[in-house]
Motif scaffolding. Structure first.
Motif, PDB file in Angstrom:
ATOM      1  N   SER A 100       0.849  -1.194   0.000  1.00 40.90           N
ATOM      2  CA  SER A 100       0.000   0.000   0.000  1.00 40.90           C
ATOM      3  C   SER A 100       0.884   1.243   0.000  1.00 40.90           C
ATOM      4  O   SER A 100       2.100   1.160  -0.121  1.00 40.90           O
ATOM      5  N   GLY A 105      -5.756   1.699   3.070  1.00 39.82           N
ATOM      6  CA  GLY A 105      -6.488   1.945   1.838  1.00 39.82           C
ATOM      7  C   GLY A 105      -7.416   0.800   1.493  1.00 39.82           C
ATOM      8  O   GLY A 105      -7.717  -0.072   2.317  1.00 39.82           O
ATOM      9  N   TYR A 106      -7.836   0.776   0.231  1.00 36.94           N
ATOM     10  CA  TYR A 106      -8.762  -0.253  -0.218  1.00 36.94           C
ATOM     11  C   TYR A 106      -8.121  -1.636  -0.274  1.00 36.94           C
ATOM     12  O   TYR A 106      -8.802  -2.652  -0.167  1.00 36.94           O
ATOM     13  N   THR A 184      -4.415   0.945  -3.604  1.00 31.57           N
ATOM     14  CA  THR A 184      -4.713   1.649  -2.362  1.00 31.57           C
ATOM     15  C   THR A 184      -5.930   2.554  -2.496  1.00 31.57           C
ATOM     16  O   THR A 184      -6.736   2.678  -1.567  1.00 31.57           O
ATOM     17  N   TYR A 185      -6.064   3.186  -3.661  1.00 34.62           N
ATOM     18  CA  TYR A 185      -7.093   4.216  -3.845  1.00 34.62           C
ATOM     19  C   TYR A 185      -8.150   3.830  -4.876  1.00 34.62           C
ATOM     20  O   TYR A 185      -8.946   4.681  -5.287  1.00 34.62           O
ATOM     21  N   LYS A 196     -11.186   9.040  -0.995  1.00 32.77           N
ATOM     22  CA  LYS A 196     -10.271   8.211  -0.207  1.00 32.77           C
ATOM     23  C   LYS A 196      -8.922   8.903  -0.061  1.00 32.77           C
ATOM     24  O   LYS A 196      -8.303   8.868   1.023  1.00 32.77           O
ATOM     25  N   TRP A 197      -8.449   9.534  -1.128  1.00 33.10           N
ATOM     26  CA  TRP A 197      -7.190  10.286  -1.028  1.00 33.10           C
ATOM     27  C   TRP A 197      -7.306  11.387   0.028  1.00 33.10           C
ATOM     28  O   TRP A 197      -6.429  11.523   0.898  1.00 33.10           O
ATOM     29  N   LEU A 200      -7.235  10.117   3.590  1.00 34.33           N
ATOM     30  CA  LEU A 200      -5.993   9.527   4.077  1.00 34.33           C
ATOM     31  C   LEU A 200      -4.785  10.456   3.982  1.00 34.33           C
ATOM     32  O   LEU A 200      -3.730  10.149   4.531  1.00 34.33           O
TER      33      LEU A 200
END
Length: 291
Positions: A100, A105-106, A184-185, A196-197, A200
């Motif tokens: 990641s 993240g996802y 991750t995104y 999401k960005w 985080l």
């Protein structure tokens, strides 16, 4: 920035030679549900000294792994020379691997694994100083982004940080950044999620950090021709921190792009900076070494 020297007086006698050892290990991570790999640098004399050492977590960039700093970044040679030159104390350096961007993240809970699994494992396995004054963090690109996030969200954990070409974009990564294509995104449909960005990125933690009482000294740098405009984004981060901690943040722009040569050239200064804020190795020296 003042260059801190450690190889003086009694320290010269205690640590007469500097040729560290590198090895890669792994352990079972409960958070990740898989093995967590890391490379560790041990300073010369670690096995015999009986000392506990200050330590650094040195994070790789997007697409890298636990060997990147050693293979591409010449970390062992740089660490050996920095200790031999006296610009950092003998220290343990951990170079972990992550799939990641060092966040939850996802694709995986990388931040949770770092704090809940890796740090306890390192402190139980190696003779490192397990308090804030003995622990620092640094990284390049996505690892610099992770460094900034870790420091601002968990300032009680680190004595200092070094964000080298940090991919800490505000408000969003440029189209050319791998963040737009990194798992991750990417949401369940495989689309980049800008929310999401934002969730985080360091801006989510900045206000609480600035309102807190704990200051973490920070070293930030970038190449002047960085293709991702990190010279600009680094300056934005630097300005926010300078207003809060004018004597505890440094920013460097050197000739170069988003490339290993920049990080190889600036790692010595980054090491000097972060370790100037840690305690020295401590404990009882063997009788032969102390004479």
């Amino acid at each position: 920035m003042k260059m801190m020297l450690y190889a003086a007086g009694a320290a010269v006698c205690a640590f007469p030679s500097f040729a560290g050892e590198i090895a890669t290990y792994s352990f079972a991570s409960e958070t990740l549900g898989r093995d967590y790999a890391y490379t560790v640098y041990l300073p010369e004399g670690y096995e015999e000294s009986g000392l506990s050492y200050p330590h650094m977590y040195l994070l790789h960039g997007s697409g890298g792994n636990e060997t990147s700093w050693v293979v591409d970044g010449h970390a062992k040679q740089i660490l050996d020379k920095a200790i031999a030159d006296g610009t950092m104390p003998p220290a343990v350096v951990i170079m972990p691997g992550s799939l990641s961007w060092w966040v939850d993240g996802y694709n995986e809970a990388a931040e949770t694994a770092f704090f809940d699994d890796l740090i306890p494992h390192i402190e139980a396995t190696w003779r490192v100083i397990p308090e804030r004054e003995g622990r620092v963090v640094g990284g390049l690109s996505a690892g610099g982004y992770g460094t900034v996030n870790f420091v601002l969200e968990h300032p009680e954990m680190f004595a200092a940080g070094a964000a080298m070409s940090p991919a800490a974009y505000v408000p969003q990564p440029p189209a050319s950044s791998s963040a737009n294509r990194h798992a991750t995104y990417l949401d369940a449909e495989g689309n980049y999620d800008p929310e999401k960005w934002t969730e985080l990125n360091y801006t989510a933690y900045l206000d609480d950090y600035l309102a807190g009482d704990v200051v973490v000294p920070m070293y930030i740098n970038s190449g002047d021709h960085d293709v991702f405009d990190i010279a600009y984004h680094g300056a934005v981060l630097y300005q926010k921190l300078r207003e809060h901690q004018p004597n505890d943040v440094e920013y460097r722009v050197i000739d170069g792009d988003h490339e290993w040569q920049v990080w190889i050239d600036t790692l010595p200064e980054a090491l000097n900076y972060v370790f100037s804020h840690t305690v020295l190795p401590r404990g009882e020296l063997p009788m032969a070494a102390s004479q």
